[in-house]
Design a protein around this motif. Structure first.
Motif, PDB file in Angstrom:
ATOM      1  N   LEU B  34       0.799  -0.840   0.016  1.00 47.97           N
ATOM      2  CA  LEU B  34      -0.411  -0.278   0.189  1.00 47.97           C
ATOM      3  C   LEU B  34       0.570   1.221  -0.307  1.00 47.97           C
ATOM      4  O   LEU B  34       0.335   2.123  -0.803  1.00 47.97           O
ATOM      5  CB  LEU B  34      -1.038  -0.215   0.871  1.00 47.97           C
ATOM      6  N   PHE B  35       2.477   1.356   0.753  1.00 49.03           N
ATOM      7  CA  PHE B  35       2.868   2.359   1.115  1.00 49.03           C
ATOM      8  C   PHE B  35       3.844   2.780  -0.309  1.00 49.03           C
ATOM      9  O   PHE B  35       3.815   3.586  -1.074  1.00 49.03           O
ATOM     10  CB  PHE B  35       3.216   2.597   1.812  1.00 49.03           C
ATOM     11  N   SER B  36       4.265   1.168  -0.750  1.00 48.34           N
ATOM     12  CA  SER B  36       4.996   1.800  -2.051  1.00 48.34           C
ATOM     13  C   SER B  36       3.596   2.036  -3.313  1.00 48.34           C
ATOM     14  O   SER B  36       4.190   3.090  -3.830  1.00 48.34           O
ATOM     15  CB  SER B  36       5.004   0.627  -2.599  1.00 48.34           C
ATOM     16  N   SER B  37       2.723   1.925  -3.507  1.00 51.51           N
ATOM     17  CA  SER B  37       1.325   2.579  -4.224  1.00 51.51           C
ATOM     18  C   SER B  37       1.263   3.968  -3.742  1.00 51.51           C
ATOM     19  O   SER B  37       1.287   4.923  -4.907  1.00 51.51           O
ATOM     20  CB  SER B  37       0.443   1.360  -4.145  1.00 51.51           C
ATOM     21  N   TYR B  38       1.230   3.667  -2.986  1.00 53.86           N
ATOM     22  CA  TYR B  38       1.295   5.547  -2.220  1.00 53.86           C
ATOM     23  C   TYR B  38       2.489   7.008  -2.623  1.00 53.86           C
ATOM     24  O   TYR B  38       2.224   7.167  -3.235  1.00 53.86           O
ATOM     25  CB  TYR B  38       0.784   4.976  -0.998  1.00 53.86           C
ATOM     26  N   LEU B  39       3.114   6.317  -2.375  1.00 59.15           N
ATOM     27  CA  LEU B  39       4.075   6.352  -3.285  1.00 59.15           C
ATOM     28  C   LEU B  39       4.537   7.347  -4.272  1.00 59.15           C
ATOM     29  O   LEU B  39       4.761   8.267  -4.790  1.00 59.15           O
ATOM     30  CB  LEU B  39       5.766   6.091  -2.601  1.00 59.15           C
ATOM     31  N   PHE B  40       4.058   5.621  -5.798  1.00 60.37           N
ATOM     32  CA  PHE B  40       4.435   5.770  -6.380  1.00 60.37           C
ATOM     33  C   PHE B  40       3.001   7.003  -7.517  1.00 60.37           C
ATOM     34  O   PHE B  40       3.316   8.161  -8.434  1.00 60.37           O
ATOM     35  CB  PHE B  40       4.482   4.375  -7.844  1.00 60.37           C
ATOM     36  N   GLN B  41       2.160   6.800  -6.417  1.00 65.66           N
ATOM     37  CA  GLN B  41       1.105   7.602  -7.346  1.00 65.66           C
ATOM     38  C   GLN B  41       1.188   8.847  -7.023  1.00 65.66           C
ATOM     39  O   GLN B  41       0.604   9.865  -7.271  1.00 65.66           O
ATOM     40  CB  GLN B  41      -0.274   6.833  -7.048  1.00 65.66           C
ATOM     41  N   ASN B  42       1.728   9.714  -5.145  1.00 71.92           N
ATOM     42  CA  ASN B  42       2.042  10.757  -5.217  1.00 71.92           C
ATOM     43  C   ASN B  42       2.891  11.877  -6.019  1.00 71.92           C
ATOM     44  O   ASN B  42       2.713  12.387  -6.520  1.00 71.92           O
ATOM     45  CB  ASN B  42       1.647  11.077  -3.843  1.00 71.92           C
ATOM     46  N   TRP B 125      16.181  13.150 -12.585  1.00 74.65           N
ATOM     47  CA  TRP B 125      15.339  12.881 -11.808  1.00 74.65           C
ATOM     48  C   TRP B 125      14.768  11.479 -11.842  1.00 74.65           C
ATOM     49  O   TRP B 125      14.100  11.717 -10.456  1.00 74.65           O
ATOM     50  CB  TRP B 125      14.038  13.695 -12.017  1.00 74.65           C
ATOM     51  N   THR B 126      14.114  10.754 -12.570  1.00 76.01           N
ATOM     52  CA  THR B 126      13.810   9.394 -12.227  1.00 76.01           C
ATOM     53  C   THR B 126      15.090   8.639 -11.367  1.00 76.01           C
ATOM     54  O   THR B 126      14.061   7.572 -10.264  1.00 76.01           O
ATOM     55  CB  THR B 126      13.694   8.153 -13.827  1.00 76.01           C
ATOM     56  N   PHE B 127      15.576   8.706 -10.955  1.00 74.84           N
ATOM     57  CA  PHE B 127      16.958   8.426 -10.695  1.00 74.84           C
ATOM     58  C   PHE B 127      17.095   8.363  -9.129  1.00 74.84           C
ATOM     59  O   PHE B 127      16.839   7.797  -8.317  1.00 74.84           O
ATOM     60  CB  PHE B 127      18.720   8.433 -10.967  1.00 74.84           C
ATOM     61  N   ALA B 128      17.006   9.709  -8.840  1.00 73.27           N
ATOM     62  CA  ALA B 128      17.158  10.621  -7.353  1.00 73.27           C
ATOM     63  C   ALA B 128      15.014  10.262  -7.102  1.00 73.27           C
ATOM     64  O   ALA B 128      14.973   9.176  -5.605  1.00 73.27           O
ATOM     65  CB  ALA B 128      16.635  12.050  -7.814  1.00 73.27           C
ATOM     66  N   PHE B 129      14.046   9.560  -7.906  1.00 71.53           N
ATOM     67  CA  PHE B 129      13.219   9.530  -7.162  1.00 71.53           C
ATOM     68  C   PHE B 129      12.818   8.598  -6.363  1.00 71.53           C
ATOM     69  O   PHE B 129      12.826   8.061  -5.428  1.00 71.53           O
ATOM     70  CB  PHE B 129      11.758   9.750  -8.267  1.00 71.53           C
ATOM     71  N   LEU B 131      15.584   6.618  -6.289  1.00 67.93           N
ATOM     72  CA  LEU B 131      17.041   5.922  -4.787  1.00 67.93           C
ATOM     73  C   LEU B 131      15.950   6.641  -3.255  1.00 67.93           C
ATOM     74  O   LEU B 131      15.916   5.395  -2.909  1.00 67.93           O
ATOM     75  CB  LEU B 131      17.704   7.167  -5.219  1.00 67.93           C
ATOM     76  N   LEU B 132      15.441   7.915  -3.437  1.00 71.12           N
ATOM     77  CA  LEU B 132      14.359   8.125  -2.578  1.00 71.12           C
ATOM     78  C   LEU B 132      13.206   7.084  -2.395  1.00 71.12           C
ATOM     79  O   LEU B 132      12.556   7.265  -1.489  1.00 71.12           O
ATOM     80  CB  LEU B 132      13.893   9.374  -2.680  1.00 71.12           C
ATOM     81  N   ALA B 133      13.223   6.901  -3.454  1.00 69.17           N
ATOM     82  CA  ALA B 133      11.477   6.079  -2.756  1.00 69.17           C
ATOM     83  C   ALA B 133      12.027   4.500  -1.808  1.00 69.17           C
ATOM     84  O   ALA B 133      11.592   3.782  -1.155  1.00 69.17           O
ATOM     85  CB  ALA B 133      10.599   5.464  -3.794  1.00 69.17           C
ATOM     86  N   LEU B 134      13.117   4.036  -2.223  1.00 69.23           N
ATOM     87  CA  LEU B 134      13.175   2.865  -1.806  1.00 69.23           C
ATOM     88  C   LEU B 134      14.009   3.046  -0.512  1.00 69.23           C
ATOM     89  O   LEU B 134      13.674   1.833   0.053  1.00 69.23           O
ATOM     90  CB  LEU B 134      14.350   2.300  -2.962  1.00 69.23           C
TER      91      LEU B 134
END
Lengths: 167, 155
Positions: B34-42, B125-129, B131-134
């Protein structure tokens, strides 16, 4: 994007403060793990539905002043819905509203939620751009059922001994 | 066609995840999913609705493809990352880099197929996101494991 701090922002803040206050009064009833999961579930559930209906191609409503993602809408996501869900489960579990009582309880909660949604619209915190209040009628009982199912599942999994396998 | 392609990919991802020998408790899987989905959706919502750096086509099939990706495909990969990360013998840095590349690649496949188009975008930005998300997910896992395994149950 043109955000002005006016009444609808105050409406968000007051509604969230009331929800937080009610949550703080009952916060010790559930173990932290259940509170944590209910919060995460709500973050996900509300974001998923809102993003699906607010964004392209439907664009059915928006929160705050603009059809963008605003902090005021974020306040609802972070505090309002999770606290309301905890309150819903608290009354359900504390007074053991199981079996047929669950149906009456969900009906009451649906009525209250529709009333609150109507107030939110009247205060221009929520603006319909295609959505109708009666479209929300099935969403509240469905959400209530999801919450009860998740709650019962959590309770079962916390007591069935499966935790020891993964520690 | 695009929707069908992603439908198959999503089904395959779920199937492979179910087949995997689990290192995570079911409540962990639910929370991380749920949290992974929440991160990507935001990430998608903020870039699409506020910054206008991501564009989702006004086509229902593309929106539905993006929808299933953000509630199934991306989260399942992110939970899989945590599944491997939990293994004490796993080399953490190559794993992190591997999943950043995988998720970034998937994001740009979405762009190539027109499901989620980048506009005025810097590739880093893609790689940074990711990295941050994981990293956020690793922190979430540590916090949740503390609550789940060391918590005191009242009921």
């Amino acid at each position: 994007m043109n955000v002005t701090f006016d009444w609808n922002e105050w409406f968000f803040i007051i509604a969230v403060l009331i929800a937080l206050l009610l949550f703080l009064l009952i916060r010790d009833y559930f173990p932290p793990v259940i509170v944590f999961i209910i919060f995460i579930f709500n973050f996900w559930y509300v974001s998923t539905i809102d993003y699906f209906l607010i964004a392209t191609p439907f664009k059915l409503y928006f929160f705050g002043d603009n059809p963008t993602y605003e902090l005021s809408g974020g306040l609802f996501h972070f505090f309002m819905y999770p606290c309301a869900s905890i309150l819903f489960l608290y009354v359900y579990d504390k007074w053991e509203l199981y079996g047929r009582k669950t149906i009456w309880y969900i009906l009451f909660w649906t009525g209250f939620s529709l009333f609150f949604e109507w107030i939110t619209v009247q205060n221009r915190a929520l603006t319909y751009t295609g959505w109708k209040l009666y479209y929300s009628i099935p969403t509240y009982p469905l959400t209530a059922v999801f919450l009860i199912v998740l709650f019962r599942f959590m309770k079962k999994k916390l007591h069935d001994g499966s935790l020891q396998e993964f520690q | 066609m695009i929707l069908f392609f992603y439908f198959i990919v999503n089904l395959l991802a779920i199937f492979l995840f179910i087949k995997m020998r689990k290192r995570l408790h079911i409540l962990e899987i639910i929370v991380y999913w749920l949290f992974s989905s929440y991160l990507f959706q935001n990430y998608s919502a903020l870039c699409f609705m506020n910054f206008k750096t991501l564009l989702i086509p006004e086509k229902l099939t593309f929106e539905l493809a993006h929808f299933i990706n953000r509630i199934v495909l991306y989260p399942v990969l992110m939970v899989t990352f945590l599944h491997f990360f939990k293994d004490k013998h796993c080399k953490k840095l190559p794993l992190l880099l591997g999943f950043i590349l995988l998720l970034s690649g998937l994001e740009w496949l979405d762009d190539l197929l027109g499901v989620m188009n980048h506009a005025h975008w810097e590739i880093w930005w893609t790689f940074a996101f990711w990295l941050l998300a994981l990293v956020i997910l690793i922190v979430l896992m540590k916090i949740f494991q503390n609550i789940l395994y060391k918590g005191v149950w009242k009921k």
